[in-house]
Design a protein around this motif. Sequence first.
Motif, PDB file in Angstrom:
ATOM      1  N   ILE A  90       0.923  -1.156   0.094  1.00 16.41           N
ATOM      2  CA  ILE A  90       0.094  -0.049   0.031  1.00 16.41           C
ATOM      3  C   ILE A  90       0.803   1.165   0.050  1.00 16.41           C
ATOM      4  CG2 ILE A  90      -1.786   1.320   1.352  1.00 16.41           C
ATOM      5  CD1 ILE A  90      -2.738  -1.633  -0.033  1.00 16.41           C
ATOM      6  N   HIS A  91       0.807   2.260  -1.075  1.00 16.18           N
ATOM      7  CA  HIS A  91       1.649   3.350  -1.157  1.00 16.18           C
ATOM      8  C   HIS A  91       0.973   4.350  -1.147  1.00 16.18           C
ATOM      9  CE1 HIS A  91       4.877   0.506  -1.938  1.00 16.18           C
ATOM     10  NE2 HIS A  91       4.258  -0.020  -3.045  1.00 16.18           N
ATOM     11  N   SER A  92      -0.683   4.422  -1.139  1.00 17.95           N
ATOM     12  CA  SER A  92      -1.317   5.652  -1.160  1.00 17.95           C
ATOM     13  C   SER A  92      -1.205   6.197   0.288  1.00 17.95           C
ATOM     14  CB  SER A  92      -2.767   5.276  -1.231  1.00 17.95           C
ATOM     15  OG  SER A  92      -3.584   6.300  -0.879  1.00 17.95           O
ATOM     16  N   ALA A  93      -0.597   7.840   0.232  1.00 17.98           N
ATOM     17  CA  ALA A  93      -0.801   8.510   1.266  1.00 17.98           C
ATOM     18  C   ALA A  93      -1.838   8.619   2.162  1.00 17.98           C
ATOM     19  CB  ALA A  93      -0.190   9.662   1.205  1.00 17.98           C
ATOM     20  N   TYR A  94      -3.063   8.423   1.290  1.00 21.10           N
ATOM     21  CA  TYR A  94      -4.111   8.754   1.986  1.00 21.10           C
ATOM     22  C   TYR A  94      -4.588   7.620   2.964  1.00 21.10           C
ATOM     23  CZ  TYR A  94      -9.508   9.360   2.140  1.00 21.10           C
ATOM     24  OH  TYR A  94     -10.722   9.533   2.246  1.00 21.10           O
ATOM     25  N   LEU A  95      -4.315   6.307   2.335  1.00 22.53           N
ATOM     26  CA  LEU A  95      -4.746   5.152   3.098  1.00 22.53           C
ATOM     27  C   LEU A  95      -3.728   5.048   4.083  1.00 22.53           C
ATOM     28  CD1 LEU A  95      -5.906   2.715   0.122  1.00 22.53           C
ATOM     29  CD2 LEU A  95      -7.283   4.051   1.673  1.00 22.53           C
ATOM     30  N   ARG A  96      -2.465   5.393   4.108  1.00 26.49           N
ATOM     31  CA  ARG A  96      -1.515   5.010   4.923  1.00 26.49           C
ATOM     32  C   ARG A  96      -1.648   6.081   6.238  1.00 26.49           C
ATOM     33  NH1 ARG A  96       2.973   2.069   3.310  1.00 26.49           N
ATOM     34  NH2 ARG A  96       4.178   2.984   4.775  1.00 26.49           N
ATOM     35  N   THR A  97      -2.458   7.098   6.170  1.00 24.52           N
ATOM     36  CA  THR A  97      -2.242   8.181   7.423  1.00 24.52           C
ATOM     37  C   THR A  97      -3.860   8.209   7.867  1.00 24.52           C
ATOM     38  OG1 THR A  97      -2.655   9.932   5.605  1.00 24.52           O
ATOM     39  CG2 THR A  97      -0.452   9.429   6.311  1.00 24.52           C
ATOM     40  N   ASP A  98      -4.995   7.837   7.068  1.00 22.94           N
ATOM     41  CA  ASP A  98      -6.052   7.892   7.730  1.00 22.94           C
ATOM     42  C   ASP A  98      -6.748   6.743   7.834  1.00 22.94           C
ATOM     43  OD1 ASP A  98      -9.092   8.427   7.744  1.00 22.94           O
ATOM     44  OD2 ASP A  98      -8.870  10.207   7.010  1.00 22.94           O
ATOM     45  N   LYS A  99      -7.016   6.116   9.181  1.00 17.31           N
ATOM     46  CA  LYS A  99      -7.072   4.889   9.674  1.00 17.31           C
ATOM     47  C   LYS A  99      -8.669   4.804   9.331  1.00 17.31           C
ATOM     48  CE  LYS A  99      -3.962   4.426  13.206  1.00 17.31           C
ATOM     49  NZ  LYS A  99      -3.771   3.991  14.803  1.00 17.31           N
ATOM     50  N   ASP A 100      -9.437   5.658   9.470  1.00 18.36           N
ATOM     51  CA  ASP A 100     -10.915   5.365   9.067  1.00 18.36           C
ATOM     52  C   ASP A 100     -11.157   5.038   7.704  1.00 18.36           C
ATOM     53  OD1 ASP A 100     -11.607   5.685  11.766  1.00 18.36           O
ATOM     54  OD2 ASP A 100     -12.510   7.632  11.624  1.00 18.36           O
ATOM     55  N   SER A 101     -10.603   5.856   6.778  1.00 17.87           N
ATOM     56  CA  SER A 101     -10.522   5.724   5.409  1.00 17.87           C
ATOM     57  C   SER A 101      -9.839   4.417   4.747  1.00 17.87           C
ATOM     58  CB  SER A 101      -9.911   6.884   4.717  1.00 17.87           C
ATOM     59  OG  SER A 101     -10.485   8.067   4.944  1.00 17.87           O
ATOM     60  N   PHE A 102      -8.991   4.018   5.440  1.00 22.92           N
ATOM     61  CA  PHE A 102      -8.332   2.542   5.290  1.00 22.92           C
ATOM     62  C   PHE A 102      -9.455   1.535   5.571  1.00 22.92           C
ATOM     63  CE2 PHE A 102      -6.088  -1.231   6.537  1.00 22.92           C
ATOM     64  CZ  PHE A 102      -4.972  -1.258   5.785  1.00 22.92           C
ATOM     65  N   TYR A 103      -9.827   1.515   6.678  1.00 27.06           N
ATOM     66  CA  TYR A 103     -10.835   0.431   7.246  1.00 27.06           C
ATOM     67  C   TYR A 103     -12.166   0.667   6.225  1.00 27.06           C
ATOM     68  CZ  TYR A 103     -14.226  -2.230   9.853  1.00 27.06           C
ATOM     69  OH  TYR A 103     -14.908  -2.962  10.365  1.00 27.06           O
ATOM     70  N   GLU A 104     -12.668   1.685   5.922  1.00 32.36           N
ATOM     71  CA  GLU A 104     -13.838   1.996   4.878  1.00 32.36           C
ATOM     72  C   GLU A 104     -13.369   1.301   3.644  1.00 32.36           C
ATOM     73  OE1 GLU A 104     -16.028   5.422   2.926  1.00 32.36           O
ATOM     74  OE2 GLU A 104     -15.680   5.827   4.728  1.00 32.36           O
ATOM     75  N   PHE A 105     -12.350   1.797   2.982  1.00 32.55           N
ATOM     76  CA  PHE A 105     -11.911   1.497   1.667  1.00 32.55           C
ATOM     77  C   PHE A 105     -11.894  -0.039   1.361  1.00 32.55           C
ATOM     78  CE2 PHE A 105      -8.603   0.348  -1.514  1.00 32.55           C
ATOM     79  CZ  PHE A 105      -9.459   0.903  -2.500  1.00 32.55           C
ATOM     80  N   PHE A 106     -11.115  -0.739   2.444  1.00 31.23           N
ATOM     81  CA  PHE A 106     -11.420  -2.145   2.323  1.00 31.23           C
ATOM     82  C   PHE A 106     -12.433  -3.038   2.544  1.00 31.23           C
ATOM     83  CE2 PHE A 106      -6.546  -0.751   2.111  1.00 31.23           C
ATOM     84  CZ  PHE A 106      -6.235  -1.736   0.954  1.00 31.23           C
ATOM     85  N   VAL A 107     -13.182  -2.451   3.351  1.00 32.41           N
ATOM     86  CA  VAL A 107     -14.459  -3.252   3.993  1.00 32.41           C
ATOM     87  C   VAL A 107     -15.349  -2.976   2.555  1.00 32.41           C
ATOM     88  CG1 VAL A 107     -16.725  -3.057   4.960  1.00 32.41           C
ATOM     89  CG2 VAL A 107     -14.361  -3.233   6.390  1.00 32.41           C
ATOM     90  N   LYS A 108     -15.453  -1.895   1.955  1.00 33.53           N
ATOM     91  CA  LYS A 108     -16.117  -1.757   0.578  1.00 33.53           C
ATOM     92  C   LYS A 108     -15.613  -2.491  -0.425  1.00 33.53           C
ATOM     93  CE  LYS A 108     -15.890   2.756   0.294  1.00 33.53           C
ATOM     94  NZ  LYS A 108     -15.913   4.162  -0.191  1.00 33.53           N
ATOM     95  N   GLN A 109     -13.982  -2.851  -0.537  1.00 33.28           N
ATOM     96  CA  GLN A 109     -13.730  -3.627  -1.705  1.00 33.28           C
ATOM     97  C   GLN A 109     -14.126  -5.035  -1.423  1.00 33.28           C
ATOM     98  OE1 GLN A 109     -11.441  -3.060  -4.395  1.00 33.28           O
ATOM     99  NE2 GLN A 109     -12.112  -0.902  -3.876  1.00 33.28           N
ATOM    100  N   MET A 110     -14.174  -5.447  -0.248  1.00 33.96           N
ATOM    101  CA  MET A 110     -14.732  -6.798   0.200  1.00 33.96           C
ATOM    102  C   MET A 110     -16.070  -6.907  -0.378  1.00 33.96           C
ATOM    103  SD  MET A 110     -14.528  -8.932   3.555  1.00 33.96           S
ATOM    104  CE  MET A 110     -15.864  -7.697   4.643  1.00 33.96           C
ATOM    105  N   LEU A 111     -16.934  -5.871  -0.024  1.00 32.46           N
ATOM    106  CA  LEU A 111     -18.460  -6.169  -0.187  1.00 32.46           C
ATOM    107  C   LEU A 111     -18.578  -5.992  -1.779  1.00 32.46           C
ATOM    108  CD1 LEU A 111     -19.651  -3.971   2.586  1.00 32.46           C
ATOM    109  CD2 LEU A 111     -19.902  -6.362   2.396  1.00 32.46           C
ATOM    110  N   ARG A 112     -17.781  -5.134  -2.557  1.00 38.49           N
ATOM    111  CA  ARG A 112     -17.948  -4.953  -3.823  1.00 38.49           C
ATOM    112  C   ARG A 112     -17.547  -6.337  -4.750  1.00 38.49           C
ATOM    113  NH1 ARG A 112     -15.517   1.174  -4.603  1.00 38.49           N
ATOM    114  NH2 ARG A 112     -17.204   2.250  -4.136  1.00 38.49           N
ATOM    115  N   HIS A 113     -16.625  -6.980  -4.239  1.00 41.45           N
ATOM    116  CA  HIS A 113     -16.045  -8.133  -4.919  1.00 41.45           C
ATOM    117  C   HIS A 113     -16.444  -9.492  -4.277  1.00 41.45           C
ATOM    118  CE1 HIS A 113     -13.249  -4.810  -6.351  1.00 41.45           C
ATOM    119  NE2 HIS A 113     -12.824  -5.522  -7.120  1.00 41.45           N
ATOM    120  N   ASP A 114     -17.851  -9.417  -4.358  1.00 40.51           N
ATOM    121  CA  ASP A 114     -18.761 -10.500  -3.496  1.00 40.51           C
ATOM    122  C   ASP A 114     -19.127 -11.704  -4.706  1.00 40.51           C
ATOM    123  OD1 ASP A 114     -20.455  -8.957  -5.064  1.00 40.51           O
ATOM    124  OD2 ASP A 114     -22.108  -9.576  -3.618  1.00 40.51           O
TER     125      ASP A 114
END
Length: 203
Positions: A90-114
């Motif tokens: 993971i190289h995105s500065a946004y995901l590496r510095t914002d814990k809430d956004s990190f969690y939200e992004f990957f939970v959404k990824q899991m739900l989208r790729h269902d």
Amino acid sequence: MLVYIDESGDAGFRLEQGSSPVFVAAMVLFADADDAAFTRRLIEGSAARRQHRGEFKFSKSRDIVRDQFFRAVAAAPFRLRAIVVEKSIIHSAYLRTDKDSFYEFFVKQMLRHDNDRLMNAKIIIDGSGDREFRQKLSTAIRRKVREGAVRDCRFSDSRNDPLIQLADMCAGAIARSFREDRQDRNRWRGMLGPRIDDIWRFQ
């Protein structure tokens, strides 16, 4: 359909200071409330419950409790899907510095790729995090996941919800399987084998 979600690991990137190298989000899928209720009864009536009176958390359970827990749910009517995030990629500065956004992004990824498994699902997530974050996450899931996949998103206190605890135990078993330094790394993931639909290593 009922879907319970929990995670293993954390959203931090200070690996040298104890942040987990891997983050896993897992969802446990039940076709209906009857299947969920049956699984809840299996957990509450298990040998693991007689050994362990508190909340089931993979990271805080003894090996014997883990063994008994996964034996108890071996024939339970649920399916398991998970996303595994190895933080080193993971190289995105946004995901590496914002814990809430990190969690939200990957939970959404899991739900989208269902693989179209989610159908009018009620999503239940461990109720940690502040109220603003929970509201933001709930809205994001309902609006940004495939149409028809999710009808509702709620939060539940894992201390009182054995099915959230099941999601935690599953996420922990999957995360352990990525620990190359542990001889038992595949022990509990192997016990979940028949229940696993997909474990997606995020690339």
